[in-house]
Write an enzyme that holds these catalytic residues in place. Structure first.
Site, short mmCIF file in Angstrom:
data_model
loop_
_atom_site.label_atom_id
_atom_site.label_comp_id
_atom_site.label_asym_id
_atom_site.label_seq_id
_atom_site.Cartn_x
_atom_site.Cartn_y
_atom_site.Cartn_z
N THR A 160 -17.36 20.45 28.12
CA THR A 160 -17.42 20.84 29.54
C THR A 160 -18.49 21.92 29.68
OG1 THR A 160 -15.52 22.30 29.14
CG2 THR A 160 -15.07 20.19 30.18
N LYS A 186 -13.57 20.68 21.64
CA LYS A 186 -14.27 21.30 22.76
C LYS A 186 -13.37 22.39 23.31
CE LYS A 186 -13.70 20.96 26.62
NZ LYS A 186 -12.85 21.54 27.73
N THR A 197 -5.38 24.29 25.39
CA THR A 197 -6.53 25.11 25.50
C THR A 197 -7.80 24.38 25.21
OG1 THR A 197 -6.36 25.50 23.18
CG2 THR A 197 -5.09 26.90 24.54
N GLU A 280 -16.97 30.88 26.86
CA GLU A 280 -17.81 31.07 28.04
C GLU A 280 -18.42 32.47 28.05
OE1 GLU A 280 -16.00 27.84 31.16
OE2 GLU A 280 -15.21 29.87 31.21
N ASN A 404 -18.01 30.94 35.60
CA ASN A 404 -16.78 30.56 36.29
C ASN A 404 -16.87 30.72 37.79
OD1 ASN A 404 -14.85 29.56 34.32
ND2 ASN A 404 -15.35 31.51 33.33
#
Lengths: 409, 409
Positions: A160, A186, A197, A280, A404
């Site tokens: 993603t 991933k 998760t 991230e 995000n």
């Protein structure tokens, strides 16, 4: 951004295991976003799934299909994965779509519908784009291969916001011959323990009976995927699958089980850590070791309290030895009768805290030198018992917010 | 940044209550960073303090001094506050410094050492700069005043990363005459419930006996300061104090207690919300109402799980109606036997979720219109019972990261 260099490894082929992928335009055009993993009919399969009460449709369907396969002693031998859409929060329609996806693949592959397990990841709450997904099945099946490149393409096809494909492989010598364990995963955001998760797909050519496979998966996930956190958010979708194809040596004797467990733990831990390294916006890879706890749960509670603290995470991002934030996070962890005068905290090999306050040997220069590193270990001794736990996490950076805040655009 | 306009209110003077402040150079030069609040000897005083196990030296000393004053029936009538340094994680030296600060003020003011209560906020783990603090006592005492300006200066003198002074005042008619409640607070980061999170100083001229005052403080803090969160980090230092000077009407009858409690709750809630409106990097003021829970604790658990979710907070920052993140956060809240098909989620007056998925009436345009607002209410019905809870929080912005990555510089 990612912490540490980890090129995708060269994966040895596993007999009868073939992986295909397609660019179905579900995530965005020109990007692999659908993967099919094919296992031989001899395979034994275990899975652990999210504990989120709003679990996604594919999670419900995968669980139901596994149950039915077990009842019928059939192998759930096709795993169908898409990224770009989580098929979560989609109600009855989501379930119907997940079943229809499995049915369509089953027809093309010549197996029963419940031998196909669906997995989805991506945005929550949008209906699955069924037309594109169904159109992607044939090219995905056509592209199947056993070679390392097929594993790498599959690793790419499940991402993603991850910045790179993540794989791990270990070959271990057992009494009956050597067996190999290959895995891809991933993660990136919504990463928090309780098997919740991420997606992880691990396949070995070993021969392992069902209950032992289940146990090995639970144990090794508890020491890996359940010990990582990016942002404390447990996803609706995620799953870790483990298949043993049965073409290779058997895992039966005590010594073989121990050797295989160790190799499997190594694969799982490498994959879990790869998720954190590519978390991230991650600029730091942080290991939290909590020791001398009364119970392992207590050690985990303290570790996760520190790992989830936005103030600790921003200090790590800033390479700022603001160790008071670590102390404050430890102090608010859910520990009964907590005597902080017994707590010791080390940053790398620098003692930060002892006797209820800053260690007398501590200097800002020593702390700053550790904080400047990309990989940081924080060790917390509670002085209460013999149990310990290790948790891995990343920092909280501007890029985390950017990623995000912009994710859907 | 701050959400909503709230100029500092005009505070009516309270007989015998005087506030002084000084620029002692503890935080930075030319900035008010020390405050003295003087109460009459007739005052009754209650306090609630952080539950962080690593509580700061001033918290330990304030608690001990309150106990001793109660035993001797004396008023803890000087509150000494500094910002710029939390005197936390400072071990034995920190305790000695806190005691020495009280002793020095007591000598200058002519009271017993234990009639002085110390409060500190700021960086954790650095020794209190005693020379500057002691030098600031005389100017702080010299500047004491009763007027609104003195309250405002005191409000400024306790701030850390807050962008503005926060005050609230309510006057309420009781059977024996009207009484006033004035309060100031600071917050900004490390804001999470369990009275742990901020400094609050509230004074009324009402006459209230000790046990009732204790009870009123606990009750109103539970509905205000314990229902806010910026970043889930419980601080080592913080405290909320409530004093009743005894110069005004008595709070004794059932009707008067109810009227006073309502007024006090209003002051506490205004102050608590002011902390969120001025939360670090806040661009949104978010109200989370959880309804139809089995217990209030369950409602609070769900509300805080959503309020702490970095993914929800970044979506709020982006004004992105990515409601799947709200659903995912609700789904991972610690609720037993959670039937998500009964959950309804509303964003403002737009229904997001029902029957386990996206509401059929929902459109992106409707959701986006609500998300674009500065003040947003998210209502979550659990369909399990009669209990409810309201929690206030802010979003997670780039500025939050900047502020906390740069805090010590």
């Amino acid at each position: 951004m990612a912490v540490g260099n980890s090129p995708f490894p060269t994966m040895p082929p596993l007999a009868g295991v073939r992986l295909g992928s397609a660019m179905a335009g579900i995530k965005k055009p020109g990007r692999r976003d659908m993967v099919v993993i094919e296992l031989p009919a001899s395979a034994t399969v275990s899975g652990v799934f999210t504990l989120n009460a709003f679990c996604a449709a594919p999670v419900s369907v995968a669980k139901a299909h596994i149950e039915r396969c077990r009842a019928e002693r059939k192998a759930p031998c096709y795993w169908l994965i898409n990224t770009g859409n989580a098929n979560a929060g989609t109600g009855e329609r989501g379930l119907a779509d997940a079943y229809a996806s499995c049915r369509a693949l089953a027809e093309q592959a010549g197996v029963a519908e419940h031998q196909v397990l669906p997995f989805s990841t991506g945005v929550i709450g949008e209906p699955l784009p069924m037309e594109r997904l169904l159109a992607g099945l044939a090219p995905a099946l056509d592209s199947k291969g056993e070679q390392s490149e097929a594993w790498q393409h599959a690793g790419e096809g499940i991402l993603t916001t991850d910045t790179r494909a993540k794989g791990a492989t270990v070959t271990v010598q057992l009494s009956g011959g050597s067996v190999t364990i290959n895995g891809i995963t991933k993660g990136s955001g919504m990463i928090k323990p309780n098997m919740a998760t991420m997606l992880g797909f691990v396949v070995t050519d070993a021969t392992i009976e069902q209950s032992l496979l289940d146990q090995l998966l639970r144990e090794t996930v508890n020491g890996s995927f359940n010990c990582i956190t990016v942002d404390s958010d447990t996803s609706t979708n995620d799953a870790c699958m483990l298949a043993a194809t049965g073409s290779g040596a058997a895992v039966e004797s005590k010594a073989d089980i121990a050797a295989f467990r160790e190799a499997l733990q190594q694969v799982m831990t490498t994959l879990a850590q790869a998720i954190i390294r590519d978390g991230e916006g991650a600029t730091k890879f942080v290991t939290l070791q909590v020791e001398a706890a009364q119970t392992r749960q207590e050690a985990l509670d303290v570790a996760f309290t520190v790992a989830h603290s936005p103030l600790v995470k921003t200090a790590l991002y800033a390479s700022d030895a603001n160790w008071g934030r670590i102390l404050a996070a430890v102090g608010r962890a859910p520990v009964d009768d907590f005597d902080v005068s017994r707590v010791v905290i080390d940053l790398g090999d620098v003692r930060l805290v002892e006797d209820g306050g800053r260690a007398s040997s501590y200097t800002e220069a020593l702390g700053s030198a550790v904080m400047a590193q990309e990989e940081i270990t924080i060790r917390i001794g509670l002085g209460r018992g013999q149990e310990s736990a290790t948790v891995w996490t990343s920092d909280l950076s501007h890029d985390y917010v950017s990623i995000n805040a912009d994710y859907r655009s």
